[in-house]
Design an enzyme around this catalytic site. Sequence first.
Site, short mmCIF file in Angstrom:
data_model
loop_
_atom_site.label_atom_id
_atom_site.label_comp_id
_atom_site.label_asym_id
_atom_site.label_seq_id
_atom_site.Cartn_x
_atom_site.Cartn_y
_atom_site.Cartn_z
N ASN A 34 53.74 69.65 195.82
CA ASN A 34 53.74 68.39 195.06
C ASN A 34 54.14 68.57 193.58
OD1 ASN A 34 51.00 66.91 196.96
ND2 ASN A 34 53.19 66.53 197.15
N ASP A 82 47.98 60.02 202.95
CA ASP A 82 49.39 59.83 202.61
C ASP A 82 49.70 58.34 202.55
OD1 ASP A 82 51.94 60.60 201.97
OD2 ASP A 82 52.51 61.20 204.00
C1 IPE Z 1 51.11 65.91 201.80
O1 IPE Z 1 51.74 64.71 201.54
C2 IPE Z 1 50.32 66.35 200.59
C3 IPE Z 1 49.14 65.56 200.28
C4 IPE Z 1 48.70 64.56 200.99
C5 IPE Z 1 48.42 65.92 199.09
P1 IPE Z 1 53.26 64.65 201.05
O2 IPE Z 1 53.59 63.22 200.90
O3 IPE Z 1 53.44 65.52 199.86
O4 IPE Z 1 54.02 65.31 202.29
P2 IPE Z 1 55.54 65.21 202.76
O5 IPE Z 1 56.40 65.55 201.56
O6 IPE Z 1 55.78 63.79 203.20
O7 IPE Z 1 55.65 66.17 203.88
C1 IPE Z 2 49.75 60.92 199.01
O1 IPE Z 2 50.56 59.81 198.77
C2 IPE Z 2 49.14 61.50 197.77
C3 IPE Z 2 49.77 62.74 197.29
C4 IPE Z 2 50.64 63.44 197.94
C5 IPE Z 2 49.37 63.21 195.97
P1 IPE Z 2 52.10 59.95 198.45
O2 IPE Z 2 52.27 60.00 196.95
O3 IPE Z 2 52.71 61.09 199.17
O4 IPE Z 2 52.65 58.58 199.00
P2 IPE Z 2 54.07 58.31 199.68
O5 IPE Z 2 54.22 59.27 200.82
O6 IPE Z 2 55.12 58.52 198.63
O7 IPE Z 2 53.99 56.89 200.14
MG MG Z 3 53.63 61.26 200.96
#
Ligand code: IPE
Ligand code: IPE
Ligand code: MG
Length: 248
Positions: free
Chosen positions: A74, A26
């Site tokens: 997502n 993340d």
């Molecule tokens: C969890 O991360 C999903 C992945 C790492 C693929 P998100 O960024 O989507 O999770 P939330 O929305 O902060 O809970």
């Molecule tokens: C994790 O990074 C990757 C996916 C969930 C695909 P994020 O895209 O959630 O990154 P932040 O949380 O917005 O920084």
């Molecule tokens: Mg995220």
Amino acid sequence: MFKRKKKTDLSVENLTIPQHVAIILDGNGRWAKKRGLPRNLGHAQGFATVEKTVFHAADLGIKYLTVYGFSTENWKRPAEEVSGLMTLFRAYMKRLLKTALENDARVLMIGERSRFPQDIIDGINELEEKTKDNSRITFTIAINYGGRDEITRAVNKMIQEAKDGTLTEPVTEQVLAQHLDTKLIPDPDLLIRTSGEQRLSNYLIWQSAYAELYFTDVLWPDFSKEDLIEAIRYYNTRDRRFGGLSKK
Ligand code: IPE
Ligand code: IPE
Ligand code: MG
């Protein structure tokens, strides 16, 4: 401007290496934002970090590495970000087939794959088929994965098998686990989440019942071998009781 991290001791002698490490990668978006870059550049950097992490994990003797690439939630993101992720994933799959074959890595995907374009489904099937005899590390990517969706699909599979007459025994924890996408891999020992968030976000909710949880503020694109070793050091400080009493 940014605080330098203290140097980590890179030696892993005397450390117990967890058999299965699961990662919620993340912080790609925040990594890009901090630099004034579009979110998809953060994701591109995130894929590069995934590639490096598989090597580091194999080097350290981790037998199973499972990363959360795309959740069932997502799809709520802007269409441009989702299609950017698909483009990056396509390119990554091609590189992965080559490196997995060269490095004796088995590749598996968990999640509901039918929602993806046909060329991606074909690519996933090819990766799984061509690497199925590899044994140095099993690298699993969770895409269109959600723990609740996985359990719901498992229940429906069992109902269908019961109707067909192929499932005749009572449903136990073991029977249910054999209907999950993770049937080929053991439960995670250590679950890492980067970027400072402290939640599971629907990741491996059945399988992580007794995983040790490790949270770090490092944003995923910056996650290094040192950071992985730091997580393993933390793991080594835990007393895993599984509901019993301490052996120490
Ligand atoms: C969890 O991360 C999903 C992945 C790492 C693929 P998100 O960024 O989507 O999770 P939330 O929305 O902060 O809970
Ligand atoms: C994790 O990074 C990757 C996916 C969930 C695909 P994020 O895209 O959630 O990154 P932040 O949380 O917005 O920084
Ligand atoms: Mg995220």
